[in-house]
Structures are given as C-alpha cells and as structure tokens.
Design a protein around this motif. Structure first.
Motif, short mmCIF file in Angstrom:
data_model
loop_
_atom_site.label_atom_id
_atom_site.label_comp_id
_atom_site.label_asym_id
_atom_site.label_seq_id
_atom_site.Cartn_x
_atom_site.Cartn_y
_atom_site.Cartn_z
N ILE A 213 9.89 0.13 -2.50
CA ILE A 213 9.59 -1.19 -3.05
C ILE A 213 8.10 -1.40 -2.86
O ILE A 213 7.60 -1.29 -1.73
CB ILE A 213 10.39 -2.31 -2.35
CG1 ILE A 213 11.90 -2.12 -2.56
CG2 ILE A 213 9.95 -3.68 -2.85
CD1 ILE A 213 12.75 -3.14 -1.84
N GLN A 214 7.39 -1.67 -3.93
CA GLN A 214 5.93 -1.75 -3.83
C GLN A 214 5.51 -3.04 -3.13
O GLN A 214 5.88 -4.13 -3.55
CB GLN A 214 5.31 -1.66 -5.22
CG GLN A 214 5.52 -0.28 -5.85
CD GLN A 214 4.91 -0.15 -7.22
OE1 GLN A 214 4.89 -1.10 -8.00
NE2 GLN A 214 4.39 1.03 -7.53
N GLY A 218 3.55 -6.54 -5.26
CA GLY A 218 4.37 -7.72 -5.55
C GLY A 218 5.85 -7.48 -5.47
O GLY A 218 6.63 -8.13 -6.18
N PHE A 219 6.26 -6.54 -4.59
CA PHE A 219 7.68 -6.23 -4.35
C PHE A 219 8.38 -5.76 -5.62
O PHE A 219 9.56 -6.08 -5.86
CB PHE A 219 8.40 -7.42 -3.72
CG PHE A 219 7.92 -7.73 -2.33
CD1 PHE A 219 7.10 -6.86 -1.63
CD2 PHE A 219 8.26 -8.93 -1.71
CE1 PHE A 219 6.65 -7.15 -0.35
CE2 PHE A 219 7.82 -9.23 -0.42
CZ PHE A 219 7.00 -8.34 0.26
N ALA A 220 7.66 -5.02 -6.45
CA ALA A 220 8.28 -4.39 -7.62
C ALA A 220 9.36 -3.43 -7.14
O ALA A 220 9.11 -2.57 -6.30
CB ALA A 220 7.22 -3.64 -8.43
N LEU A 353 12.48 -13.26 -9.93
CA LEU A 353 12.76 -13.18 -8.49
C LEU A 353 13.26 -11.77 -8.26
O LEU A 353 14.20 -11.32 -8.91
CB LEU A 353 13.84 -14.20 -8.09
CG LEU A 353 14.49 -14.02 -6.71
CD1 LEU A 353 13.47 -14.20 -5.59
CD2 LEU A 353 15.66 -14.97 -6.54
N ARG A 354 12.63 -11.04 -7.34
CA ARG A 354 13.02 -9.64 -7.15
C ARG A 354 12.85 -9.23 -5.68
O ARG A 354 12.26 -9.95 -4.87
CB ARG A 354 12.18 -8.73 -8.05
CG ARG A 354 10.67 -8.86 -7.84
CD ARG A 354 9.90 -7.87 -8.69
NE ARG A 354 8.46 -8.04 -8.51
CZ ARG A 354 7.66 -8.60 -9.39
NH1 ARG A 354 8.12 -9.06 -10.53
NH2 ARG A 354 6.36 -8.70 -9.14
N GLY A 355 13.36 -8.05 -5.39
CA GLY A 355 13.29 -7.51 -4.04
C GLY A 355 14.66 -7.35 -3.43
O GLY A 355 15.69 -7.55 -4.09
#
Length: 429
Positions: A213-214, A218-220, A353-355
């Motif tokens: 997870i990047q 930005g938590f891509a 919203l992701r992660g």
C-alpha cells in the motif's frame, strides 16, 4: 513559558527550508500518553498519525519505556563489530515472523537506508543496475531511494547510477485502467509490465521494489493478488521482488501481518522501519540468505542494531503479538470504514476512501471530477487539528488525508476521532 509560535519561529530560523511543519500554525509535541499528545502549551490532541505511522503502540508505552530504560542503564551502543544479545535476539524474532525462508536480517537506522541496502543486494546479486519500481511510489530521501521514487512532490534529485523503469501500479483513481474491474485492472498492469520489460530490458532487471500500500502516495491500494500476478512475470525473468513494508507492516492492514501477504507472493526481501521501534530509530531488511550473503566485500553498520533501539523493537514486537494488535487493527479499521464510507459517498468533495485496517485515506477532489483539491484537503487537516485531532496528508497532489491511529487504539478513541472527521467533512458543504 515557551509557545508553539516561539518554537515555529526558531524552527524556521535554524532548520533548512526544504523541511517544514505540517500546519499553518505549527503544533509542538511536548509529551504523549497512549493515543494522545500534548503540545508545549498544554493542549491535548488525539493522535491519528503517530509521527508518520511511527509511534505504533501508543506514546510512552510502559513496556517499551521499561525496556529502553533497562538497556540504557547497561550499554547504549556497540555497533555490529561486537556481539550483542538484543540485536541477535531481535534479528531472530524478525526472521521468525517474516515469512521468508532461510532468512537473514540486517538492521539499519531508517527506511531509506533499508531500501538502499535492498537495491545494493539486488543489483549485486543480479549483476545489473536495472530496477523496476512503481508509479506514485516513495522509498526515501537518499540518492538511491530517490532514484526509485516516482512522486514529483518528494523527488529532489535525478542523479543515479541506476536505470529505473516505472510500472503501472495500484493508484487506480488516475490510472488509464481505472474503469476496469479488479481482475481486468490487474491483468492490464501485468501486460504493461511485460511490455515494459520487453522494450527496456538491457540484459536483465535486478528487482521490482514496491509498497503493498503506497504510503506517501496517499494509501493507494491495489487489488488483492496484484503483486502475485506480477510475481509470475518476475519469476519467469529471474527478477527479484522487494516488498517495502515501512508503512504497511507489523499488522497495520488488519488482514495480514505484512502487506505482501494479500497478494499470494513471498518476497525475496522485506524492508521495514517506522513503527517497529515505536518511535525509536530502528529499521532493517530481511532477505533470503542467498541474497543477503551475496556481497563479497566487508561492510558495517555503526548504528544499525544498536542495543537501545533493538531493545525497543523487541518490546514493541512482543507487545504487538501478545495483545493481538493485528486483530484490533482489523476491528478498528472496519469501524473506521463503516463510519466514514457513507459520509464520503454523500460528500461531493471526497473522490475515494481507500486503504486497509488502520491505514486509510481520503482523496479530495473538486466536485464532479477527479481534479485534485489540495486547498480543501488542507482545510480538512487544519479543521481537524482545531477540533483536537491530528491526521496526516499525502498523495501525489497533496490532496489525501491519511488516517493511521495506534494499533492499540480503543473503540472509544476511534469514535472520538471519527466524530471529528465526520464533522469536518460535513462542514465542507
């Protein structure tokens, strides 16, 4: 009494201009207790950023404090020239949880240095200076780490002896493949990888380095199985896979102990840092023995494996495992998603919203588009702080709010922080 304003003025007068505080009115961190910190003026904040995911099991955690105090009373430094039980024991413990067969462990002082070491090993092992990295990635601030970073806001130099090619990755919102479903998206990125290798291979790539997870990106978050699919291509070409777990490791995603475990692949090397020492300077790399032992010249790390740092690391890992904080990350992460998802869906300002687990991000864009809205993101950051909540910021365009509570955050603390975030997002309208 010293004030935040006084410290900000002194900060800007003595520190370099290329670093800066997070807020328009900078916040000092004078002391911390669990999930809370206090500034020099006595104001209390709920900390949902942890010094960039570094204070992982709470400020002033008594288990870590006791371990550091006990070690400080014995000896604080030795270096790898000498035997030290704390360093050796912690290396054994990291190896045991790594998932890498026949592992060897080297401790460093930062994630940048750990990633430097991984690239040093891979290029020597494969006798090639060609490296694959992901678009939207960040791997540190040294020259080598900058060479494998694909993030303009944090790229400070193009000087490098490496030949780096950047692969389509998990940042789907702006990907040319964003309209595809998970399987089709993964297949498209794999096909891009194959073509990239076919077109740019000059004798064999050494490795692909990737964040599951990047973090700064930005938590891509790519679909599960993404790197496993890429790994089949890598394996066929003899290319190594390095998993940068500086931000995604130690159970933070909730689903797994390491981010790579969501992808059906075992890395040749894992780099780690940040939360492993709960705030103390500690990082490292764990790799297959054949890879780690490929160097034939002498080397040393003066501060890597420092007994004070590794004592903190051992205490942190023990606390994490004994209290099953991975399970807590999963539960509190679900709590976060369930509370924020409907608010984000209803807001014209939140594009995504992701992660996973306690590593989630909100990307803010102008209404009805995916045009980045850095101004609104900054306003959210400041408004949350004004209400007593510290969160982070990231993303290629500075338009992602990063939310990373302590792994032992309680349900009540999570509700407190989410109440503030919901208020801030709804106030935008």
């Amino acid at each position: 009494m010293v004030t935040n304003a006084d410290l900000a003025e002194r900060y800007r007068a003595i520190l370099p201009s290329f670093i800066s505080p997070l807020y328009e009115r900078p916040v000092s961190i004078d002391r911390g207790e669990g999930s809370y910190v206090f500034d020099c003026e006595g104001t209390r904040y709920l900390d949902f950023f942890g010094g960039i995911l570094t204070t992982m099991i709470g400020h002033a955690n008594p288990v870590v404090v006791e371990a550091v105090q006990a070690q400080a009373a014995k000896v604080m430094h030795t270096s790898t020239l000498y035997l030290n039980e704390e360093m050796i024991s912690f290396a054994e413990e990291v190896a045991a949880v790594s998932g890498i067969p026949d592992p060897r462990v080297l401790f460093t002082t930062s994630g940048s240095e750990a990633n430097d070491t991984a690239i040093l090993l891979a290029t020597n092992y494969r006798n090639s200076n060609q490296v694959l990295a992901m678009r939207n990635s960040y791997h540190g601030r040294s020259l080598t780490a900058q060479a494998i970073t694909s993030h303009r806001a944090w790229s400070t130099s193009s000087y490098s002896g490496l030949d780096v090619q950047f692969v389509q990755g998990g940042y789907r919102l702006r990907s040319p493949f964003r309209q595809l479903d998970d399987d089709a998206f993964t297949n498209a990125c794999v096909e891009d990888l194959v073509q990239l290798i076919d077109m740019t291979d000059s004798g064999g790539f050494s490795a692909l380095i990737a964040e599951p997870i990047q973090g700064v990106g930005g938590f891509a978050t790519p679909p599960d199985g993404f790197f496993g699919a890429m790994g089949k291509v890598l394996h066929s070409e003899g290319i190594l896979f390095i998993s940068d777990e500086v931000q995604s490791g130690w159970g933070r995603t909730g689903e797994h102990f390491w981010g790579y475990e969501a992808h059906g692949i075992t890395p040749d090397a894992i780099t780690f840092a940040k939360g492993v020492g709960n705030g103390i300077t500690l990082a490292g790399i764990v790799a297959r023995a054949e890879l780690m032992n490929c160097l034939t010249r002498n080397s040393i790390t003066t501060f890597g494996g420092n007994p004070l740092s590794t004592a903190a690391g051992r205490a942190t890992l023990r606390y994490l495992l004994e209290n099953d904080l991975q399970a807590n990350a999963a539960a509190r992460g679900a709590q976060m998603h369930e509370r924020l998802a409907p608010v984000c869906d209803a807001s014209p300002h939140v594009a995504e919203l992701r992660g996973k687990g306690l590593m989630q991000g909100l990307e803010f864009c102008h209404a009805g588009s995916i045009e980045p809205d850095a101004a609104t993101t900054a306003a959210v950051l400041e408004s949350a702080r004004d209400r007593g909540l510290l969160v982070g910021k990231g993303g290629l365009y500075g338009n992602v709010i990063r939310i990373t509570p302590m792994l032992n955050v309680t349900e009540a603390e999570m509700d407190e922080g989410l109440d503030i975030l919901v208020q801030v997002i709804e106030a935008l309208d």
